[in-house]
Design a protein around this motif. Sequence first.
Motif, short mmCIF file in Angstrom:
data_model
loop_
_atom_site.label_atom_id
_atom_site.label_comp_id
_atom_site.label_asym_id
_atom_site.label_seq_id
_atom_site.Cartn_x
_atom_site.Cartn_y
_atom_site.Cartn_z
N ASP A 161 0.87 -1.25 -0.12
CA ASP A 161 -0.10 0.07 0.05
C ASP A 161 0.88 1.47 -0.05
O ASP A 161 2.10 1.19 0.49
CB ASP A 161 -1.08 0.18 1.04
CG ASP A 161 -1.98 1.08 0.88
OD1 ASP A 161 -2.30 1.44 -0.08
OD2 ASP A 161 -2.61 1.44 2.18
N SER A 171 0.53 5.81 0.06
CA SER A 171 -0.06 7.26 -0.24
C SER A 171 0.87 8.33 -0.70
O SER A 171 1.83 8.28 0.04
CB SER A 171 -0.74 7.55 1.18
OG SER A 171 -1.90 6.86 1.42
N SER A 219 -3.97 6.94 -2.82
CA SER A 219 -3.59 5.86 -2.04
C SER A 219 -4.18 4.46 -2.58
O SER A 219 -5.10 4.67 -3.24
CB SER A 219 -3.87 5.81 -0.69
OG SER A 219 -5.44 6.00 -0.37
N SER A 257 -4.95 1.76 -1.23
CA SER A 257 -6.22 1.15 -0.65
C SER A 257 -7.28 2.21 -0.89
O SER A 257 -8.52 1.47 -0.73
CB SER A 257 -5.85 1.20 0.96
OG SER A 257 -5.82 2.57 1.57
N ARG A 268 -9.14 0.32 -3.98
CA ARG A 268 -9.60 -0.88 -3.71
C ARG A 268 -11.05 -1.03 -4.31
O ARG A 268 -11.81 -0.20 -4.59
CB ARG A 268 -9.64 -1.22 -2.16
CG ARG A 268 -9.89 -2.64 -1.83
CD ARG A 268 -8.70 -3.72 -2.12
NE ARG A 268 -7.26 -3.09 -1.87
CZ ARG A 268 -6.49 -2.96 -0.57
NH1 ARG A 268 -6.99 -3.37 0.31
NH2 ARG A 268 -5.22 -2.81 -0.83
N GLY A 309 -6.26 -5.73 -4.47
CA GLY A 309 -4.85 -5.33 -3.94
C GLY A 309 -3.75 -6.31 -4.06
O GLY A 309 -2.77 -6.05 -3.40
#
Length: 157
Positions: free
Chosen positions: A15, A17, A27, A29, A32, A133
């Motif tokens: 992950d 950002s 980011s 995440s 997703r 992911g």
Amino acid sequence: MSEKVVLEAGSPAPDFSLVDQDGGTVSLSGLRGRRVILFAYPAALTPGCTTEACDFRDSIEPLRAAGYTVLGISPDAPEKQKRFAETEHLDYPLLADEDRSVLTAYGAFGEKKNYGRIVQGVIRSTFVIDEEGRVAHALYNVKATGHVARIRKLLEV
């Protein structure tokens, strides 16, 4: 050459950002549920990186139609990424990984051969990340020219 990370299909994508060329934060995440193509390039506004980035630009509509979000990543500062995006009319996020931590986590920064010498730098790579992911494809040491066409063929886009 030293031991480095090599991501493989099925492994979790690290992950991150990062700030993009417009000062926003992107980011993984936060993406997703969407498929992502993350391509790592050595330096904005250089010939090979321009070729690759423009090939992604020219293929952006079919990739988006197939459900992919394209992200570029390099160690360049957001200001340089912005100049790159404006100069080449790139309409997707260019992420600034100035400390190279994300590139390193993906195995896209480290020792590489450059004109016969071993140097530290960005290893031109592309990662296709699925909706959960996870890495679907990890392609290292790719060539700038023709790479996007190979990605499209691989993804059947």
